[in-house]
Design a protein around this motif. Structure first.
Motif, PDB file in Angstrom:
ATOM      1  N   LEU A   4       0.830  -1.199   0.000  1.00 12.28           N
ATOM      2  CA  LEU A   4       0.000   0.000   0.000  1.00 12.28           C
ATOM      3  C   LEU A   4       0.868   1.254   0.000  1.00 12.28           C
ATOM      4  O   LEU A   4       1.828   1.355   0.748  1.00 12.28           O
ATOM      5  CB  LEU A   4      -0.850  -0.025   1.274  1.00 12.28           C
ATOM      6  N   ARG A   5       0.522   2.200  -0.866  1.00 14.27           N
ATOM      7  CA  ARG A   5       1.232   3.470  -0.931  1.00 14.27           C
ATOM      8  C   ARG A   5       0.226   4.549  -0.555  1.00 14.27           C
ATOM      9  O   ARG A   5      -0.921   4.507  -1.004  1.00 14.27           O
ATOM     10  CB  ARG A   5       1.719   3.669  -2.367  1.00 14.27           C
ATOM     11  N   VAL A   6       0.648   5.475   0.277  1.00 11.21           N
ATOM     12  CA  VAL A   6      -0.283   6.543   0.667  1.00 11.21           C
ATOM     13  C   VAL A   6       0.119   7.845  -0.012  1.00 11.21           C
ATOM     14  O   VAL A   6       1.269   8.256   0.050  1.00 11.21           O
ATOM     15  CB  VAL A   6      -0.294   6.732   2.198  1.00 11.21           C
ATOM     16  N   CYS A   7      -0.828   8.470  -0.721  1.00 12.38           N
ATOM     17  CA  CYS A   7      -0.591   9.781  -1.350  1.00 12.38           C
ATOM     18  C   CYS A   7      -1.423  10.792  -0.590  1.00 12.38           C
ATOM     19  O   CYS A   7      -2.651  10.754  -0.662  1.00 12.38           O
ATOM     20  CB  CYS A   7      -1.090   9.818  -2.789  1.00 12.38           C
ATOM     21  N   ASP A   8      -0.750  11.668   0.109  1.00 11.89           N
ATOM     22  CA  ASP A   8      -1.498  12.688   0.844  1.00 11.89           C
ATOM     23  C   ASP A   8      -1.080  14.053   0.322  1.00 11.89           C
ATOM     24  O   ASP A   8       0.024  14.516   0.584  1.00 11.89           O
ATOM     25  CB  ASP A   8      -1.214  12.562   2.337  1.00 11.89           C
ATOM     26  N   ASP A   9      -1.951  14.679  -0.448  1.00 12.41           N
ATOM     27  CA  ASP A   9      -1.619  15.959  -1.062  1.00 12.41           C
ATOM     28  C   ASP A   9      -2.148  17.137  -0.251  1.00 12.41           C
ATOM     29  O   ASP A   9      -2.067  18.280  -0.691  1.00 12.41           O
ATOM     30  CB  ASP A   9      -2.195  16.017  -2.488  1.00 12.41           C
ATOM     31  N   ARG A  10      -2.693  16.846   0.907  1.00 11.98           N
ATOM     32  CA  ARG A  10      -3.371  17.916   1.646  1.00 11.98           C
ATOM     33  C   ARG A  10      -2.409  18.993   2.125  1.00 11.98           C
ATOM     34  O   ARG A  10      -2.776  20.165   2.182  1.00 11.98           O
ATOM     35  CB  ARG A  10      -4.171  17.334   2.819  1.00 11.98           C
ATOM     36  N   ALA A  11      -1.192  18.623   2.463  1.00 12.40           N
ATOM     37  CA  ALA A  11      -0.254  19.625   2.958  1.00 12.40           C
ATOM     38  C   ALA A  11       0.266  20.508   1.823  1.00 12.40           C
ATOM     39  O   ALA A  11       0.312  21.727   1.932  1.00 12.40           O
ATOM     40  CB  ALA A  11       0.907  18.946   3.676  1.00 12.40           C
ATOM     41  N   SER A  12       0.641  19.881   0.704  1.00 15.70           N
ATOM     42  CA  SER A  12       1.272  20.651  -0.382  1.00 15.70           C
ATOM     43  C   SER A  12       0.267  21.189  -1.390  1.00 15.70           C
ATOM     44  O   SER A  12       0.593  22.067  -2.184  1.00 15.70           O
ATOM     45  CB  SER A  12       2.295  19.774  -1.098  1.00 15.70           C
ATOM     46  N   GLY A  13      -0.956  20.669  -1.377  1.00 16.07           N
ATOM     47  CA  GLY A  13      -1.961  21.113  -2.340  1.00 16.07           C
ATOM     48  C   GLY A  13      -1.783  20.389  -3.662  1.00 16.07           C
ATOM     49  O   GLY A  13      -0.758  19.750  -3.903  1.00 16.07           O
ATOM     50  N   LEU A  72     -11.806  15.587  -1.341  1.00  9.97           N
ATOM     51  CA  LEU A  72     -12.624  15.044  -0.244  1.00  9.97           C
ATOM     52  C   LEU A  72     -11.897  15.170   1.092  1.00  9.97           C
ATOM     53  O   LEU A  72     -12.359  14.657   2.110  1.00  9.97           O
ATOM     54  CB  LEU A  72     -12.973  13.579  -0.521  1.00  9.97           C
ATOM     55  N   ASN A  73     -10.745  15.841   1.022  1.00 10.91           N
ATOM     56  CA  ASN A  73      -9.942  16.063   2.227  1.00 10.91           C
ATOM     57  C   ASN A  73      -9.498  14.768   2.900  1.00 10.91           C
ATOM     58  O   ASN A  73      -9.549  14.630   4.124  1.00 10.91           O
ATOM     59  CB  ASN A  73     -10.734  16.958   3.201  1.00 10.91           C
ATOM     60  N   LYS A  74      -9.080  13.847   2.060  1.00 13.05           N
ATOM     61  CA  LYS A  74      -8.602  12.568   2.574  1.00 13.05           C
ATOM     62  C   LYS A  74      -7.308  12.181   1.859  1.00 13.05           C
ATOM     63  O   LYS A  74      -7.073  12.631   0.750  1.00 13.05           O
ATOM     64  CB  LYS A  74      -9.655  11.477   2.312  1.00 13.05           C
ATOM     65  N   PRO A  75      -6.513  11.348   2.502  1.00  6.93           N
ATOM     66  CA  PRO A  75      -5.372  10.804   1.757  1.00  6.93           C
ATOM     67  C   PRO A  75      -5.874   9.748   0.779  1.00  6.93           C
ATOM     68  O   PRO A  75      -6.956   9.198   0.963  1.00  6.93           O
ATOM     69  CB  PRO A  75      -4.513  10.170   2.845  1.00  6.93           C
ATOM     70  N   LEU A  76      -5.091   9.490  -0.247  1.00  5.10           N
ATOM     71  CA  LEU A  76      -5.434   8.400  -1.163  1.00  5.10           C
ATOM     72  C   LEU A  76      -4.550   7.208  -0.847  1.00  5.10           C
ATOM     73  O   LEU A  76      -3.333   7.327  -0.756  1.00  5.10           O
ATOM     74  CB  LEU A  76      -5.200   8.834  -2.619  1.00  5.10           C
ATOM     75  N   TRP A  77      -5.180   6.072  -0.677  1.00  7.09           N
ATOM     76  CA  TRP A  77      -4.419   4.842  -0.493  1.00  7.09           C
ATOM     77  C   TRP A  77      -4.361   4.143  -1.832  1.00  7.09           C
ATOM     78  O   TRP A  77      -5.402   3.868  -2.436  1.00  7.09           O
ATOM     79  CB  TRP A  77      -5.109   3.941   0.521  1.00  7.09           C
TER      80      TRP A  77
END
Ligand SMILES: Nc1ncnc2c1ncn2[C@@H]1O[C@H](COP(=O)(O)OP(=O)(O)O)[C@@H](O)[C@H]1O
Ligand SMILES: [Mg+2]
Length: 302
Positions: A4-13, A72-77
């Motif tokens: 599983l790879r987590v992509c969280d773009d919430r911090a950087s936009g 949706l303000n969530k990370p993508l798994w």
């Protein structure tokens, strides 16, 4: 969990993917419906819980999944099925079940990327059974995904997807090849702060790169920027190296602009520019003055 790879773009936009208008509207619709889950449920209507993103490589399917999660303000798994399938099957079933349960418990947006990899795996006798169980498990997940979560899948090979799986998705998003307008928007975006340096060439670059995926456009544009930044060449020279395979498809005005800019950059003789662009020496001389390099054909490395 290494599958599983987590992509969280919430911090950087994240910038919205460049897509044809119709597709953007469809994706916005899904996002809006996900925001209104409670309202939909209160009216006895199920929200969309799953979607499959279909289209050629490099058009922004994975990126759009990231975009949906971001909105949706969530990370993508991301579960890359290519990686999953190349790992030993034996324990995969159990590991996958763990990923699914974990994603559901966290109300995550889960992307089954390159989902066709399951169909592509050539199985030997020993793992046929395991493979079947895996497909069944995924079918069940798509069927029973909770209203609180979103399950996405992406594929370049819709023809390989089991029809039973296919019809279980609540939404199907078709990603076409980028049209010339989208390519041009991509060129501008990928040029970033260098867009000004290349303004004269954006139209012809779009013309030359039309039909390419935005991922390829990004690579070409990055090469151009790098070569100009490191002073390996002028913008006109790097552009001609990129468009020369398509030079015959470029319209006359584009070829003329390129010829004149090349002449002004004094990188080539007028003869060489004529060879490269098909624009006559007279025209070049008329707009750019006399050739800097007399009697030679100039640098050949175009
Ligand atoms: N529609 C698009 N809008 C903006 N950038 C794009 C788009 N498509 C591709 N790209 C660029 O190419 C990269 C790879 O695209 P990706 O989403 O992985 O393509 P796919 O999953 O369809 O093969 C992206 O991270 C992005 O930099
Ligand atoms: Mg992808």
């Amino acid at each position: 969990m290494s599958l599983l790879r987590v992509c969280d773009d919430r911090a950087s936009g994240l910038e919205a993917p460049l897509l044809p208008n119709g597709l953007t509207t469809e994706i916005d619709g899904l996002i809006r419906e996900r925001f209104e889950v409670d309202k939909l449920l209160a009216h006895g209507i199920r929200p969309p819980r799953s979607a499959i993103l279909v289209g050629p490589p490099g058009v922004g399917k994975t990126l759009s999944a990231r975009w949906i999660a971001f909105r949706l303000n969530k990370p993508l798994w991301v579960l890359d099925l290519t990686t999953v399938m190349s790992s030993l099957l034996g324990k995969t079933g159990a590991n996958l079940r763990m990923v699914f349960d974990h994603a559901k418990a966290n109300e995550a947006v889960l992307l089954l990327d390159e989902i066709d990899a399951i169909a592509k795996r050539r199985s030997d006798e020993s793992d046929v059974g395991e493979l079947k169980r895996l497909v069944t498990a995924i079918l069940q997940e798509v069927d029973s995904w909770p209203d609180s979560g979103l399950l996405l899948a992406a594929t370049n090979h819709p023809e390989l997807i089991d029809p039973a799986l296919w019809r279980r998705f609540d939404a199907i998003f078709q990603f076409p090849n980028a049209d010339v307008t989208t390519v041009e928007r991509g060129i501008r975006r990928f040029l970033g702060r260098d867009a000004g340096n290349f303004e004269t060439y954006i139209g012809m670059l779009a013309d030359a790169l039309k039909g390419s995926s935005l991922s390829d456009v990004e690579r070409s544009v990055t090469t151009l920027r790098r070569r100009v930044l490191l002073k390996e060449a002028s913008p006109a020279e790097v552009v001609v190296s990129l468009v020369s395979p398509h030079i015959e498809e470029l319209d006359k005005a584009h070829r003329q602009t390129l010829a004149i800019e090349l002449a002004k950059s004094q990188a080539y003789s007028h003869n060489r520019i004529m060879e490269l662009t098909g624009v006559s020496r007279d025209t070049i001389r008329k707009y750019a003055g006399p050739s800097p390099i007399k009697g030679r054909s100039g640098r050949k490395d175009a």
